[in-house]
Design an enzyme around this catalytic site. Sequence first.
Site, PDB file in Angstrom:
ATOM      1  N   SER A  59      15.035   2.620  22.795  1.00 23.83           N
ATOM      2  CA  SER A  59      16.011   2.205  23.822  1.00 23.83           C
ATOM      3  C   SER A  59      16.955   1.130  23.287  1.00 23.83           C
ATOM      4  O   SER A  59      17.946   0.782  23.922  1.00 23.83           O
ATOM      5  CB  SER A  59      15.259   1.654  25.037  1.00 23.83           C
ATOM      6  OG  SER A  59      14.477   0.524  24.635  1.00 23.83           O
TER       7      SER A  59
ATOM      8  N   HIS B 276       5.775  -3.829  14.479  1.00 19.76           N
ATOM      9  CA  HIS B 276       4.964  -4.383  15.570  1.00 19.76           C
ATOM     10  C   HIS B 276       3.477  -4.211  15.328  1.00 19.76           C
ATOM     11  O   HIS B 276       2.684  -4.319  16.263  1.00 19.76           O
ATOM     12  CB  HIS B 276       5.373  -3.757  16.920  1.00 19.76           C
ATOM     13  CG  HIS B 276       6.798  -4.071  17.292  1.00 19.76           C
ATOM     14  ND1 HIS B 276       7.496  -3.343  18.225  1.00 19.76           N
ATOM     15  CD2 HIS B 276       7.665  -5.008  16.829  1.00 19.76           C
ATOM     16  CE1 HIS B 276       8.726  -3.841  18.345  1.00 19.76           C
ATOM     17  NE2 HIS B 276       8.852  -4.849  17.486  1.00 19.76           N
TER      18      HIS B 276
ATOM     19  N   GLY C 184      14.599   7.716  19.064  1.00 18.01           N
ATOM     20  CA  GLY C 184      13.672   7.477  20.170  1.00 18.01           C
ATOM     21  C   GLY C 184      13.421   6.020  20.482  1.00 18.01           C
ATOM     22  O   GLY C 184      12.290   5.628  20.782  1.00 18.01           O
TER      23      GLY C 184
ATOM     24  N   CYS D  83     -15.697 -17.150  11.957  1.00 17.93           N
ATOM     25  CA  CYS D  83     -15.530 -18.428  12.690  1.00 17.93           C
ATOM     26  C   CYS D  83     -15.954 -18.326  14.154  1.00 17.93           C
ATOM     27  O   CYS D  83     -15.872 -19.305  14.894  1.00 17.93           O
ATOM     28  CB  CYS D  83     -14.057 -18.861  12.615  1.00 17.93           C
ATOM     29  SG  CYS D  83     -12.980 -17.896  13.697  1.00 17.93           S
TER      30      CYS D  83
ATOM     31  N   ASN E 265      18.302  10.694  20.686  1.00 19.94           N
ATOM     32  CA  ASN E 265      17.656  10.191  21.904  1.00 19.94           C
ATOM     33  C   ASN E 265      17.929  11.186  23.018  1.00 19.94           C
ATOM     34  O   ASN E 265      18.874  11.964  22.938  1.00 19.94           O
ATOM     35  CB  ASN E 265      18.240   8.801  22.269  1.00 19.94           C
ATOM     36  CG  ASN E 265      17.312   8.019  23.175  1.00 19.94           C
ATOM     37  OD1 ASN E 265      16.948   8.494  24.242  1.00 19.94           O
ATOM     38  ND2 ASN E 265      16.913   6.832  22.733  1.00 19.94           N
TER      39      ASN E 265
ATOM     40  N   GLU F 208      18.824  10.326  25.886  1.00 21.82           N
ATOM     41  CA  GLU F 208      19.917   9.811  26.731  1.00 21.82           C
ATOM     42  C   GLU F 208      20.636   8.679  26.015  1.00 21.82           C
ATOM     43  O   GLU F 208      20.166   8.178  24.995  1.00 21.82           O
ATOM     44  CB  GLU F 208      19.343   9.298  28.060  1.00 21.82           C
ATOM     45  CG  GLU F 208      18.334   8.182  27.865  1.00 21.82           C
ATOM     46  CD  GLU F 208      17.462   7.956  29.101  1.00 21.82           C
ATOM     47  OE1 GLU F 208      17.470   8.785  30.028  1.00 21.82           O
ATOM     48  OE2 GLU F 208      16.755   6.942  29.111  1.00 21.82           O
TER      49      GLU F 208
ATOM     50  N   CYS G  54      -8.719 -11.918  13.694  1.00 19.07           N
ATOM     51  CA  CYS G  54      -9.292 -13.013  14.487  1.00 19.07           C
ATOM     52  C   CYS G  54      -8.177 -13.888  15.049  1.00 19.07           C
ATOM     53  O   CYS G  54      -7.260 -14.301  14.320  1.00 19.07           O
ATOM     54  CB  CYS G  54     -10.211 -13.875  13.611  1.00 19.07           C
ATOM     55  SG  CYS G  54     -10.779 -15.350  14.482  1.00 19.07           S
TER      56      CYS G  54
HETATM   57  N1  APR Z   1      13.198  12.721  22.834  1.00 23.85           N
HETATM   58  C1  APR Z   1      14.145  11.792  22.536  1.00 23.85           C
HETATM   59  N2  APR Z   1      14.145  10.530  23.039  1.00 23.85           N
HETATM   60  C2  APR Z   1      13.147  10.207  23.888  1.00 23.85           C
HETATM   61  C3  APR Z   1      12.124  11.120  24.254  1.00 23.85           C
HETATM   62  C4  APR Z   1      12.181  12.420  23.682  1.00 23.85           C
HETATM   63  N3  APR Z   1      11.255  13.349  23.966  1.00 23.85           N
HETATM   64  N4  APR Z   1      11.286  10.491  25.130  1.00 23.85           N
HETATM   65  C5  APR Z   1      11.760   9.238  25.296  1.00 23.85           C
HETATM   66  N5  APR Z   1      12.879   9.066  24.557  1.00 23.85           N
HETATM   67  C6  APR Z   1      13.674   7.836  24.427  1.00 23.85           C
HETATM   68  C7  APR Z   1      14.035   7.170  25.733  1.00 23.85           C
HETATM   69  O1  APR Z   1      15.282   7.689  26.223  1.00 23.85           O
HETATM   70  C8  APR Z   1      14.184   5.703  25.300  1.00 23.85           C
HETATM   71  O2  APR Z   1      15.501   5.434  24.875  1.00 23.85           O
HETATM   72  O3  APR Z   1      12.859   6.897  23.731  1.00 23.85           O
HETATM   73  C9  APR Z   1      13.221   5.569  24.122  1.00 23.85           C
HETATM   74  C10 APR Z   1      11.956   4.779  24.422  1.00 23.85           C
HETATM   75  O4  APR Z   1      12.351   3.477  24.765  1.00 23.85           O
HETATM   76  P1  APR Z   1      11.244   2.365  25.053  1.00 23.85           P
HETATM   77  O5  APR Z   1      10.236   2.866  26.006  1.00 23.85           O
HETATM   78  O6  APR Z   1      11.989   1.101  25.374  1.00 23.85           O
HETATM   79  O7  APR Z   1      10.486   2.183  23.659  1.00 23.85           O
HETATM   80  P2  APR Z   1      10.968   1.395  22.372  1.00 23.85           P
HETATM   81  O8  APR Z   1      12.453   1.457  22.216  1.00 23.85           O
HETATM   82  O9  APR Z   1      10.149   1.871  21.247  1.00 23.85           O
HETATM   83  O10 APR Z   1      10.530  -0.115  22.737  1.00 23.85           O
HETATM   84  C11 APR Z   1      10.644  -1.074  21.713  1.00 23.85           C
HETATM   85  O11 APR Z   1       9.476  -2.650  23.098  1.00 23.85           O
HETATM   86  O12 APR Z   1       7.777  -3.142  24.571  1.00 23.85           O
HETATM   87  C12 APR Z   1       8.181  -3.215  23.268  1.00 23.85           C
HETATM   88  O13 APR Z   1       6.720  -3.386  21.442  1.00 23.85           O
HETATM   89  C13 APR Z   1       7.234  -2.461  22.369  1.00 23.85           C
HETATM   90  O14 APR Z   1       7.763  -1.336  20.305  1.00 23.85           O
HETATM   91  C14 APR Z   1       8.130  -1.444  21.673  1.00 23.85           C
HETATM   92  C15 APR Z   1       9.515  -2.052  21.828  1.00 23.85           C
END
Ligand code: APR
Length: 237
Positions: A183, A115, A181, A144, A207, A209, A123
């Site tokens: 989702s 990303h 880490g 430009c 993760n 959760e 630009c």
């Molecule tokens: N330890 C383990 N897991 C964690 C912790 C932690 N301390 N803190 C948060 N998490 C987990 C959450 O449970 C979740 O599953 O990290 C994940 C974060 O999820 P998102 O906020 O959705 O981030 P991400 O998966 O990186 O999003 C992907 O979405 O909005 C776009 O471009 C943005 O790159 C991003 C993409």
Amino acid sequence: MKIDEHITGKIKNARKGFALTGAGISAPSGIPTFRGPNGFWKDKDPFSPKSFRENPQLVWHWHEEMREMMRKAKPNPAHYALTEIQNSFDDFAIITQNIDNLHQEAGSKNVIELHGNIYRNKCNECGKKFGEIRSGEIPKCDECGGLIRPDVVWYGEIIPLYALQKARELVEDCEICLIIGTSGMVQPAASFPLLARENGAYTLEINKEETVITNYLDDSLFGDVSEILPELSKTLL
Ligand code: APR
């Protein structure tokens, strides 16, 4: 936390792998994740070319705020542990969805930024690349005169082709995939571990959760990434 032998046993002898990382690995560094109770998208629409067209100054300002926050953030034990794990493999890439540069600051090599990177700019008209720009006002291209924007991937934009190509090579030929880490809500990143598993890789999620991809992976370790990854690195090395 004690990590089960059957997990470390799968990883110990592997020589080639990759990690897919998301905002969760940087959460212990104080950077908000995108979703969840205090997610970055809680009170704003995700960035998109449309929001930039409609209000370029506001989108530039949001990114300046994000950059300020990320500049203050430091890699946490999870980033350093992942660098140690990477160094214990013959061939290990880090495919990150994060734009905060913390993997590189923790000494990781072979980081594929799906990303983009908040410290790079380009630009919006001619695509000329720029490094870090600290400016409250949206800057203009010296080539430009077009508006300059962060070199990151917004909703509705395509992932840089070189990153997709690299990811495809890894997915087709690796023994281990660590999913750390994230989702698992955003494509194509979320599919990489599933495809890797189809091709015979052992997939381990870390993760705090369950996620939408948990049930499609071999194993998961639930807890704080800044505790689990150092423990995993210790048992592997
Ligand atoms: N330890 C383990 N897991 C964690 C912790 C932690 N301390 N803190 C948060 N998490 C987990 C959450 O449970 C979740 O599953 O990290 C994940 C974060 O999820 P998102 O906020 O959705 O981030 P991400 O998966 O990186 O999003 C992907 O979405 O909005 C776009 O471009 C943005 O790159 C991003 C993409």
